[in-house]
Enzyme design. Structure first.
Site, PDB file in Angstrom:
ATOM      1  N   TYR A 142      36.045  80.295  20.967  1.00 41.83           N
ATOM      2  CA  TYR A 142      34.704  80.236  21.557  1.00 41.83           C
ATOM      3  C   TYR A 142      34.575  81.398  22.532  1.00 41.83           C
ATOM      4  O   TYR A 142      35.472  81.655  23.328  1.00 41.83           O
ATOM      5  CB  TYR A 142      34.513  78.906  22.291  1.00 41.83           C
ATOM      6  N   ASP A 237      39.499  87.891  25.163  1.00 45.60           N
ATOM      7  CA  ASP A 237      38.647  87.013  25.947  1.00 45.60           C
ATOM      8  C   ASP A 237      39.559  86.141  26.805  1.00 45.60           C
ATOM      9  O   ASP A 237      40.114  85.150  26.337  1.00 45.60           O
ATOM     10  CB  ASP A 237      37.766  86.159  25.028  1.00 45.60           C
ATOM     11  N   LYS A 265      35.453  81.794  34.719  1.00 40.55           N
ATOM     12  CA  LYS A 265      36.132  80.599  35.231  1.00 40.55           C
ATOM     13  C   LYS A 265      36.927  80.865  36.532  1.00 40.55           C
ATOM     14  O   LYS A 265      36.325  80.871  37.587  1.00 40.55           O
ATOM     15  CB  LYS A 265      36.955  79.943  34.120  1.00 40.55           C
TER      16      LYS A 265
HETATM   17  C1  LIG Z   1      34.194  79.091  28.810  1.00 45.96           C
HETATM   18  C2  LIG Z   1      34.419  80.223  27.922  1.00 45.96           C
HETATM   19  C3  LIG Z   1      33.443  81.198  27.673  1.00 45.96           C
HETATM   20  C4  LIG Z   1      32.030  81.043  28.154  1.00 45.96           C
HETATM   21  O1  LIG Z   1      31.945  81.049  29.535  1.00 45.96           O
HETATM   22  P1  LIG Z   1      30.632  80.428  30.224  1.00 45.96           P
HETATM   23  O2  LIG Z   1      30.848  80.723  31.679  1.00 45.96           O
HETATM   24  O3  LIG Z   1      30.641  78.976  29.889  1.00 45.96           O
HETATM   25  O4  LIG Z   1      29.469  81.136  29.672  1.00 45.96           O
HETATM   26  C5  LIG Z   1      33.789  82.310  26.935  1.00 45.96           C
HETATM   27  N1  LIG Z   1      35.012  82.477  26.442  1.00 45.96           N
HETATM   28  C6  LIG Z   1      35.989  81.557  26.644  1.00 45.96           C
HETATM   29  C7  LIG Z   1      37.344  81.810  26.092  1.00 45.96           C
HETATM   30  C8  LIG Z   1      35.716  80.393  27.368  1.00 45.96           C
HETATM   31  O5  LIG Z   1      36.676  79.477  27.516  1.00 45.96           O
END
Ligand SMILES: *Cc1c(COP(=O)(O)O)cnc(C)c1O
Length: 427
Positions: A142, A237, A265
């Site tokens: 994701y 990511d 995060k």
């Molecule tokens: C949470 C997450 C996102 C998206 O971040 P948001 O702050 O919710 O937009 C993107 N990549 C990864 C790997 C994530 O865990």
């Protein structure tokens, strides 16, 4: 009806599903969510006065626990000076310097407001830099909810992605190719077929959004080699893994350096923050230096920066925290593994550092197809049991369990004790 439930019913009248992010509705475990009133260290309290040991940690940001005094103080002091100016502040430069000093492959960094924005922008920078359009992403990874990344899993021969959400035009996902996680051969096939069109390969170096799935030895290294061979940009990511597996994230942990890194995060300590950064020559493509446009009214917001900066400073000053957190977490998840094995339930416990998940399946889980073999009904019974006994675990089979530095031995032992009772009684 409890107070949480009352608020939820009221919320459903005014907010789609009563929540501002779908997983919070507890739909996938057939339940309704507690509404949280406050958190301190590793504990949450809901509106009904129930307390929980928190293994969600706001989906990762709260690596120091809730309400850390230094983060709190930094935020309050910043707020006293004003909430936003739409102009530059010194803390943004300090933050950028700190990130560059911590994350091995990052030479320049741009702040944004979410992980979604970070990945969307990094891909734009990669496309601008390579002057190519196509990207490769992995099934089950994701990367936020931007259009081009909401793509359903394809088969190896497919050359165009298919939208995974209503409202996403096929014309937007056409340039997103997919491959199964940990299957280097399929990436190789894509590259052989159309390497000259591929701008970037984007990957979670440890997948955390199909449950926790570890990269097989050689997978990340293989992606690095393929990107080098075809002049594509490798994007890690690290929205979950950044500042979690090690001070410098998964790239430090695995010794594989991407060209661009996306963060979120932990970088905001609970405030809405994201960032993307990497090689200077790619980042210099971004406006106002270069032709790739990207902006944000509230990007680098001083209060958000104050929170993230305070948290990252603590993490940088205490590399030994990672050893402690990772060792404690290893021991915890090994114990969970024993508990599930002794109960006779077929489960796979995947874990690395302070991330882990229990898959209710007999299959070894190394890609999304294997993750999907999990018995989500069995997971739902487990999650409802844990939550009703004061252990706040993610309300979905396909989310990670997060440990923090604030979890005490007593809290972890209590969690194991409840898990043992639950698994042996069958929930
Ligand atoms: C949470 C997450 C996102 C998206 O971040 P948001 O702050 O919710 O937009 C993107 N990549 C990864 C790997 C994530 O865990």
């Amino acid at each position: 009806m409890g107070k949480s439930q009352e608020i939820f019913r009221e919320g459903e009248k005014y907010i789609p599903g009563g929540v501002n992010s779908p997983v919070r509705a507890f739909q996938s475990i057939g339940s309704t969510p507690p509404f949280i009133k406050k958190g301190d260290k590793a504990v949450l309290w809901d509106e009904d006065g129930n307390s929980y040991i928190d293994f969600v940690c706001s989906w990762g940001p709260m690596i120091l626990g809730h309400n850390h005094p230094k983060v709190y103080e930094s935020v309050v002091n910043a707020a006293k000076n004003g909430l936003s100016f739409g102009a530059s502040t010194e803390v943004e430069v300090e933050m950028a310097k700190l990130i560059v000093s911590m994350v091995p492959s990052v030479e320049m960094v741009r702040m944004v407001n979410s992980g979604t924005e970070a990945v969307m922008s990094a891909i734009r920078a990669a496309r601008g830099y390579t002057k190519r359009d196509k990207i490769i992403k992995f099934d089950g990874c994701y990367h936020g909810h931007s259009d081009g990344l909401l793509v359903a899993a394809g088969s190896g021969v497919m050359t165009a992605g298919v939208p995974d959400s209503a409202g996403v035009p096929g014309s937007v996902t056409r340039d997103t190719l997919t491959a199964p996680y940990n299957h280097l051969e399929e990436v190789k096939d894509h590259m052989k077929r159309r390497g000259e069109e591929i701008a970037a390969v984007v990957v979670e170096p440890v997948a955390g959004n199909m449950g926790v799935v570890l990269p097989k030895p050689g997978f990340l290294e293989g992606l690095r080699k393929l990107c080098d061979a075809y002049d594509a940009v490798l994007i890690f990511d690290e929205v979950i893994t950044g500042f979690r597996l090690a001070p410098g994230g998964a790239q430090e942990y695995f010794h594989v350096l991407p060209d661009l890194t996306t963060m979120g995060k932990i970088i905001g300590a609970g405030m809405p923050v994201g960032a993307y950064g990497g090689k200077r020559e790619i980042m210099e493509m971004v406006a106002p230096l270069g032709p790739v446009y990207q902006a944000g009214t509230l990007s680098g917001n001083p209060v958000a920066m104050a929170a993230g900066f305070a948290q990252l400073c603590i993490l940088k000053e205490h590399p030994e925290y990672y050893q402690k957190l990772n060792e404690t977490s290893d021991a915890f998840f090994q114990e969970i593994e024993k508990i599930t094995a002794q109960s006779g339930k077929v489960c796979q416990v995947n874990h690395i550092g302070s991330l882990g998940s229990i898959f209710f399946t007999g299959e070894e889980v190394f890609d999304y197809a294997r993750a999907k073999t999990a018995d989500t009904q069995a997971f739902a019974r487990y999650a409802r049991y844990m939550i009703s006994h004061g252990i706040y675990v993610a309300p979905s089979q396909f989310e990670a369990m997060f440990l923090s530095l604030a979890h005490t031995k007593e809290q972890l032992d209590r969690t194991l004790c409840l898990a043992r009772e639950g698994f042996s009684s069958g929930f």
